[in-house]
Design a protein around this motif. Sequence first.
Motif, mmCIF file in Angstrom:
data_model
loop_
_atom_site.group_PDB
_atom_site.id
_atom_site.type_symbol
_atom_site.label_atom_id
_atom_site.label_comp_id
_atom_site.label_asym_id
_atom_site.label_seq_id
_atom_site.Cartn_x
_atom_site.Cartn_y
_atom_site.Cartn_z
ATOM 1 N N HIS A 99 0.837 -1.203 0.000
ATOM 2 C CA HIS A 99 0.000 0.000 0.000
ATOM 3 C C HIS A 99 0.872 1.252 0.000
ATOM 4 O O HIS A 99 0.624 2.205 -0.758
ATOM 5 N N LEU A 100 1.902 1.251 0.823
ATOM 6 C CA LEU A 100 2.777 2.421 0.901
ATOM 7 C C LEU A 100 3.525 2.659 -0.401
ATOM 8 O O LEU A 100 3.664 3.800 -0.855
ATOM 9 N N THR A 101 3.991 1.586 -1.035
ATOM 10 C CA THR A 101 4.777 1.765 -2.259
ATOM 11 C C THR A 101 3.912 1.971 -3.495
ATOM 12 O O THR A 101 4.309 2.694 -4.418
ATOM 13 N N ASN A 102 2.714 1.371 -3.526
ATOM 14 C CA ASN A 102 1.862 1.447 -4.718
ATOM 15 C C ASN A 102 0.874 2.598 -4.702
ATOM 16 O O ASN A 102 0.429 3.051 -5.762
ATOM 17 N N THR A 103 0.484 3.047 -3.510
ATOM 18 C CA THR A 103 -0.563 4.057 -3.391
ATOM 19 C C THR A 103 -0.023 5.369 -2.841
ATOM 20 O O THR A 103 -0.202 6.424 -3.452
ATOM 21 N N VAL A 104 0.663 5.312 -1.701
ATOM 22 C CA VAL A 104 1.122 6.547 -1.058
ATOM 23 C C VAL A 104 2.297 7.156 -1.814
ATOM 24 O O VAL A 104 2.302 8.360 -2.111
ATOM 25 N N GLN A 105 3.287 6.350 -2.145
ATOM 26 C CA GLN A 105 4.471 6.904 -2.805
ATOM 27 C C GLN A 105 4.148 7.549 -4.158
ATOM 28 O O GLN A 105 4.654 8.640 -4.452
ATOM 29 N N PRO A 106 3.314 6.942 -5.021
ATOM 30 C CA PRO A 106 2.982 7.623 -6.279
ATOM 31 C C PRO A 106 2.295 8.968 -6.072
ATOM 32 O O PRO A 106 2.503 9.900 -6.858
ATOM 33 N N ALA A 107 1.478 9.079 -5.010
ATOM 34 C CA ALA A 107 0.842 10.367 -4.742
ATOM 35 C C ALA A 107 1.883 11.414 -4.372
ATOM 36 O O ALA A 107 1.747 12.599 -4.708
ATOM 37 N N TYR A 108 2.933 10.984 -3.680
ATOM 38 C CA TYR A 108 4.026 11.912 -3.368
ATOM 39 C C TYR A 108 4.754 12.353 -4.635
ATOM 40 O O TYR A 108 5.217 13.503 -4.724
ATOM 41 N N ILE A 109 4.892 11.460 -5.592
ATOM 42 C CA ILE A 109 5.549 11.845 -6.844
ATOM 43 C C ILE A 109 4.756 12.961 -7.519
ATOM 44 O O ILE A 109 5.326 13.939 -8.021
ATOM 45 N N THR A 110 3.423 12.838 -7.499
ATOM 46 C CA THR A 110 2.580 13.908 -8.045
ATOM 47 C C THR A 110 2.751 15.189 -7.251
ATOM 48 O O THR A 110 2.826 16.290 -7.824
ATOM 49 N N TYR A 111 2.849 15.062 -5.927
ATOM 50 C CA TYR A 111 2.983 16.242 -5.061
ATOM 51 C C TYR A 111 4.297 16.975 -5.320
ATOM 52 O O TYR A 111 4.327 18.201 -5.425
ATOM 53 N N TYR A 112 5.382 16.234 -5.429
ATOM 54 C CA TYR A 112 6.696 16.860 -5.574
ATOM 55 C C TYR A 112 7.044 17.226 -7.017
ATOM 56 O O TYR A 112 7.904 18.091 -7.245
ATOM 57 N N TYR A 113 6.400 16.558 -7.965
ATOM 58 C CA TYR A 113 6.698 16.835 -9.374
ATOM 59 C C TYR A 113 5.404 17.114 -10.144
ATOM 60 O O TYR A 113 5.101 16.446 -11.139
ATOM 61 N N PRO A 114 4.626 18.113 -9.736
ATOM 62 C CA PRO A 114 3.317 18.354 -10.359
ATOM 63 C C PRO A 114 3.409 18.740 -11.827
ATOM 64 O O PRO A 114 2.471 18.512 -12.593
ATOM 65 N N ASP A 115 4.558 19.290 -12.229
ATOM 66 C CA ASP A 115 4.716 19.700 -13.621
ATOM 67 C C ASP A 115 4.676 18.525 -14.580
ATOM 68 O O ASP A 115 4.413 18.689 -15.772
ATOM 69 N N ARG A 116 4.935 17.320 -14.062
ATOM 70 C CA ARG A 116 4.904 16.134 -14.917
ATOM 71 C C ARG A 116 3.480 15.718 -15.281
ATOM 72 O O ARG A 116 3.283 14.901 -16.172
ATOM 73 N N TYR A 117 2.491 16.277 -14.592
ATOM 74 C CA TYR A 117 1.126 15.790 -14.718
ATOM 75 C C TYR A 117 0.196 16.801 -15.382
ATOM 76 O O TYR A 117 -1.017 16.680 -15.299
ATOM 77 N N SER A 118 0.786 17.785 -16.035
ATOM 78 C CA SER A 118 -0.002 18.732 -16.816
ATOM 79 C C SER A 118 0.878 19.309 -17.912
ATOM 80 O O SER A 118 2.074 19.530 -17.706
ATOM 81 N N THR A 119 0.275 19.544 -19.058
ATOM 82 C CA THR A 119 1.020 20.173 -20.145
ATOM 83 C C THR A 119 1.078 21.687 -19.980
ATOM 84 O O THR A 119 1.792 22.367 -20.712
ATOM 85 N N ASP A 120 0.338 22.211 -19.012
ATOM 86 C CA ASP A 120 0.302 23.651 -18.763
ATOM 87 C C ASP A 120 0.934 23.927 -17.401
ATOM 88 O O ASP A 120 0.388 23.547 -16.366
ATOM 89 N N PRO A 121 2.098 24.582 -17.361
ATOM 90 C CA PRO A 121 2.764 24.864 -16.083
ATOM 91 C C PRO A 121 1.880 25.612 -15.088
ATOM 92 O O PRO A 121 2.064 25.485 -13.874
ATOM 93 N N ALA A 122 0.927 26.365 -15.590
ATOM 94 C CA ALA A 122 0.044 27.120 -14.698
ATOM 95 C C ALA A 122 -0.820 26.202 -13.837
ATOM 96 O O ALA A 122 -1.346 26.623 -12.803
ATOM 97 N N HIS A 123 -0.974 24.956 -14.259
ATOM 98 C CA HIS A 123 -1.809 24.012 -13.513
ATOM 99 C C HIS A 123 -1.050 23.313 -12.386
ATOM 100 O O HIS A 123 -1.663 22.628 -11.566
#
Length: 212
Positions: A99-123
């Motif tokens: 659970h920690l590696t499959n669910t929690v850690q990926p959410a942290y990747i989104t938190y720390y690298y949000p630019d990877r998850y949108s084509t618009d930096p403003a988002h």
Amino acid sequence: MLTLHYYPGNASLAPHMVLEELGVPYALELVDRTQGAQNSEGYRRLNPTGLIPTLVDGDQPIFETAAILLHLADRFPEAGLMPPVGTRERALAYQWLIHLTNTVQPAYITYYYPDRYSTDPAHAPAVKAAAEQRLNGMFDLLEKALEGKHYLLGDTVCVADHMLLMMVRWGRNFAGRPPRTLPNLGAHAARMVERPAVRQAFEREGLAAPWY
């Protein structure tokens, strides 16, 4: 010989804590992210994903944090960092670690690298905020799981507890509600950092207190 390829405070921290718990000889090899060392030809030969950590056991490199933790627990069963195979406790240890590696850690990747998850930096700020909200819900679940317990399995530490401490640490600068502010998670983190092996790993990585 065991060699942990690490960067301070990264996902290598949980295996580092476990290596200290085991009390076996090991070496640390810095993968200097500030110089792009994770993308070097030599590191990519060990870990083609270019991610940190990698554990080299003899001539066998192993990547993925959870896999390394399970390997170390199985390699040194006398340390008791995983319950016996086939037991209810072993199943629960698997559950929380995955659970920690499959669910929690990926959410942290989104938190720390949000630019990877949108084509618009403003988002990016909105992506980051949404990730923190999702993580708050995940930590609510873990807070409930720790009710009446010292550790995830009860009174006995397992490698999932080291992973959990690392996850709590990563949220120490949340804008809203850092995980340590939840009573059970805060008590768990405090209990973990009182362990000499855990403190030694933090100190060897040069991580300054407060650690979570």
